[in-house]
Design a protein around this motif. Structure first.
Motif, short mmCIF file in Angstrom:
data_model
loop_
_atom_site.label_atom_id
_atom_site.label_comp_id
_atom_site.label_asym_id
_atom_site.label_seq_id
_atom_site.Cartn_x
_atom_site.Cartn_y
_atom_site.Cartn_z
N ILE A 362 -5.71 -19.24 -20.31
CA ILE A 362 -6.38 -20.46 -20.32
C ILE A 362 -5.60 -21.43 -20.95
O ILE A 362 -5.31 -21.07 -22.22
CB ILE A 362 -7.88 -20.50 -20.87
CG1 ILE A 362 -8.80 -19.45 -19.98
CG2 ILE A 362 -8.26 -21.80 -20.62
CD1 ILE A 362 -10.07 -19.29 -20.59
N PHE A 363 -5.04 -22.44 -20.45
CA PHE A 363 -4.36 -23.63 -20.99
C PHE A 363 -5.15 -25.08 -21.36
O PHE A 363 -5.31 -25.56 -20.47
CB PHE A 363 -3.17 -24.10 -20.21
CG PHE A 363 -2.00 -24.85 -20.80
CD1 PHE A 363 -1.19 -24.20 -21.59
CD2 PHE A 363 -2.08 -26.08 -20.76
CE1 PHE A 363 -0.09 -24.81 -22.06
CE2 PHE A 363 -0.96 -26.76 -21.34
CZ PHE A 363 0.16 -26.23 -21.93
N CYS A 364 -5.29 -25.02 -22.34
CA CYS A 364 -6.21 -26.30 -23.14
C CYS A 364 -5.41 -27.35 -23.45
O CYS A 364 -4.71 -27.22 -24.34
CB CYS A 364 -7.44 -25.83 -23.88
SG CYS A 364 -8.64 -24.90 -23.44
N ALA A 365 -5.68 -28.59 -22.82
CA ALA A 365 -5.02 -29.86 -23.43
C ALA A 365 -5.80 -30.86 -23.30
O ALA A 365 -6.85 -31.20 -22.52
CB ALA A 365 -3.84 -30.22 -22.20
N GLY A 366 -6.02 -31.56 -24.61
CA GLY A 366 -6.92 -32.97 -24.79
C GLY A 366 -6.08 -34.11 -24.32
O GLY A 366 -6.25 -34.83 -23.32
N GLY A 367 -5.37 -34.49 -25.44
CA GLY A 367 -4.39 -35.62 -24.99
C GLY A 367 -3.63 -35.46 -23.90
O GLY A 367 -3.36 -36.45 -23.12
N GLY A 368 -3.08 -34.28 -23.54
CA GLY A 368 -2.18 -34.03 -22.59
C GLY A 368 -2.66 -34.30 -21.31
O GLY A 368 -2.20 -34.40 -20.16
N ILE A 369 -3.95 -34.46 -21.22
CA ILE A 369 -4.91 -34.67 -20.15
C ILE A 369 -5.22 -36.10 -20.08
O ILE A 369 -5.02 -37.13 -19.25
CB ILE A 369 -5.88 -33.75 -19.64
CG1 ILE A 369 -5.49 -32.63 -19.33
CG2 ILE A 369 -6.83 -34.30 -18.67
CD1 ILE A 369 -6.54 -31.46 -19.18
N LEU A 370 -6.10 -36.59 -21.00
CA LEU A 370 -6.54 -37.86 -21.06
C LEU A 370 -5.54 -38.94 -21.55
O LEU A 370 -6.08 -39.96 -21.30
CB LEU A 370 -7.94 -37.77 -22.24
CG LEU A 370 -8.91 -36.58 -21.84
CD1 LEU A 370 -9.93 -36.62 -23.09
CD2 LEU A 370 -9.47 -37.22 -20.52
N SER A 371 -4.75 -38.49 -22.07
CA SER A 371 -3.64 -39.77 -22.13
C SER A 371 -2.62 -39.85 -21.27
O SER A 371 -1.68 -40.42 -21.42
CB SER A 371 -2.80 -39.35 -23.60
OG SER A 371 -3.76 -39.44 -24.58
N HIS A 372 -2.76 -39.27 -20.10
CA HIS A 372 -1.87 -39.40 -19.05
C HIS A 372 -1.81 -40.96 -18.45
O HIS A 372 -2.89 -41.59 -18.39
CB HIS A 372 -2.07 -38.55 -17.78
CG HIS A 372 -1.09 -38.32 -16.98
ND1 HIS A 372 -0.79 -39.45 -15.90
CD2 HIS A 372 0.03 -37.50 -16.38
CE1 HIS A 372 0.25 -39.11 -15.05
NE2 HIS A 372 0.81 -37.80 -15.59
N PRO A 373 -0.78 -41.55 -18.49
CA PRO A 373 -0.68 -42.93 -17.85
C PRO A 373 -1.31 -43.20 -16.82
O PRO A 373 -1.80 -44.43 -16.50
CB PRO A 373 0.66 -43.24 -17.98
CG PRO A 373 1.43 -41.97 -17.84
CD PRO A 373 0.79 -41.00 -18.37
N PHE A 374 -1.53 -42.31 -15.75
CA PHE A 374 -2.19 -42.52 -14.58
C PHE A 374 -3.69 -42.34 -14.56
O PHE A 374 -4.26 -42.31 -13.44
CB PHE A 374 -1.40 -41.76 -13.23
CG PHE A 374 -0.09 -42.22 -13.04
CD1 PHE A 374 0.45 -43.40 -13.73
CD2 PHE A 374 0.98 -41.09 -12.35
CE1 PHE A 374 1.89 -43.65 -13.42
CE2 PHE A 374 2.06 -41.63 -12.10
CZ PHE A 374 2.56 -42.82 -12.69
#
Length: 428
Positions: A362-374
């Motif tokens: 399982i690969f958990c990302a917070g900012g790596g998802i929600l901070s994507h520019p798109f």
């Protein structure tokens, strides 16, 4: 194999060999003086044995404060063994023996439990993970590749309806896995029952519409009877995963949860630094993950590569691999899913996969998802694209030329310095 072995890194003002004898006595038949009842026959049957000693160095000063002092402090690795007859297959008694009073002995100026080998009797006596990797995929209605996940943030402060609104955004973005933060359990601002009802309504509606059951790990951490009630509530709402802080509830609490749980158990290691941060005292993850898996954890947090905490990438790699290796020398393997988290972006997906040689994580990302520019949807898509590039053996930059979501992510998130080697686990 009928004996339990444990290896320690220890330091002592009286010398490693003498200190090893003290530890062996303290953790089996001995005490500060020879007892009349401690016969030679009893010692032969029940005393801990010193199996190996390797001297690694000396220091003019002690690593830790100690009442007994010396002119120098010898350091070494000591392997001890115990008869299975001393305590059977009880995990709490095993823990009390291998990691009990020895941490307080005045003869030791450093003591760290770094390895443990268990006979197959432990693997057959304990249930282990109920779902593991394949079972977790089945809970979703089938899934390929690593699970792309995230954590509810802010950690606390959102009410049930606000949490459900964020979950709606994430499931619409195509997320596979969402978890409560370890700080969010059953507080007055976001009661467990209300959060479960609001979030489950979103998850169930999404499953009805798309056929995909997104896994949400609800934090059930509490007293044992309340955890059982939490499980009942989750089951009533169609829940598939219960998260528990394994150090907070202990081995008996985790086992009690496993014995009553119809769903996957997501093991969060909150507080792990207490055991791991010092090189001079504590317990290695390689030891504790075996105990947590025996007690029933399906998923276990292992930190993340290039993370925000203190552990190095080499430690992360060792931890992640350990979760996918047999827990005992024989018997059921009891494999679990490692969970990567902490400052993760598209850059860490390929090295995370390479060190395992499979997609069972399982690969958990917070900012790596929600901070994507798109936006969040593109954030999830970028991670999937990174996973596809890793699986196909394509350089992430080359793959990004044909995938705008991934290209935007690598242009947004700085490339971290990651140093890991390829693993030896089975290929998927």
């Amino acid at each position: 194999m009928t004996r339990i072995t444990a290896t320690y890194d220890l330091e002592s003002p009286i010398g490693v060999a003498a200190a090893a004898a003290v530890v062996a006595g303290e953790q089996s038949t001995g005490t500060f003086t020879r007892l009349a009842a401690e016969t030679d026959a009893l010692r032969a049957r029940s005393a801990a044995r010193i199996e190996d000693i390797v001297i690694t160095g000396t220091s003019p000063t002690p690593a830790l404060p100690t009442r007994k002092t010396g002119t120098s402090y010898e350091r070494g690795r000591v392997t001890l063994s115990w008869s299975l007859d001393n305590f059977g297959t009880s995990l709490p008694v095993l823990m009390s023996t291998l990691a009990g009073n020895l941490f307080e002995l005045a003869e030791l100026s450093a003591i760290r439990l770094i390895d443990m080998q268990l006979p197959g009797a432990f693997a057959t006596a304990h249930p282990g993970p109920q779902f593991g990797a394949q079972g977790t995929r089945d809970l979703m209605g089938g899934h390929t590749g690593p699970l792309i996940g995230t954590i509810i943030k802010p950690s606390v402060g959102l009410g049930p309806d606000e949490t459900a609104a964020l979950v709606a955004t994430l499931v619409d973005a195509g997320i596979d896995f969402i978890k409560d933060d370890e700080l969010q359990a059953n507080g007055p601002h976001c009661p467990f029952a209300e959060r479960v009802a609001a979030v489950s309504a979103v998850l169930n509606a999404h499953a009805d519409k798309t056929g995909k059951k997104v896994i949400y790990a609800f934090n059930v951490t509490d007293e044992i009877d309340q955890m059982w009630r939490n499980l009942d509530l989750l089951q009533a709402h169609g829940g598939t995963c219960a998260m528990v802080c394994v150090s907070a509830v202990g081995l008996s609490g985790l086992r009690a949860l496993r014995d009553r749980s119809p769903m996957a158990i997501h093991g969060h290691r909150a507080g792990w630094g207490i055991y791991s941060r010092s090189p001079d005292i504590g317990i290695s993850f390689g030891v504790m993950q075996k105990l947590w898996r025996l007690a029933g954890a399906d998923h276990l947090h292992v930190n993340g590569l290039a993370n925000k905490f203190t552990e190095t990438d080499a430690v992360i790699a060792q931890s992640a691999r350990s979760v996918q290796q047999p827990v005992c020398a024989s018997g059921p393997a009891h494999l679990a899913m490692p969970v990567y988290s902490s400052g993760q972006t598209v850059w860490q997906v390929d090295p995370a996969r390479r060190l395992l040689n499979n997609d069972d994580f399982i690969f958990c990302a917070g900012g790596g998802i929600l901070s994507h520019p798109f936006g969040a949807s593109a954030g999830v898509m970028a991670l999937r694209q990174a996973a596809q590039a890793a699986r196909d053996g394509i350089d992430i930059r080359a793959f990004a030329r044909q995938h705008p979501e991934l290209e935007a992510a690598i242009n947004t998130f700085p490339e971290p310095d990651i140093a890991v080697t390829q693993g030896q686990n089975r290929a998927s």
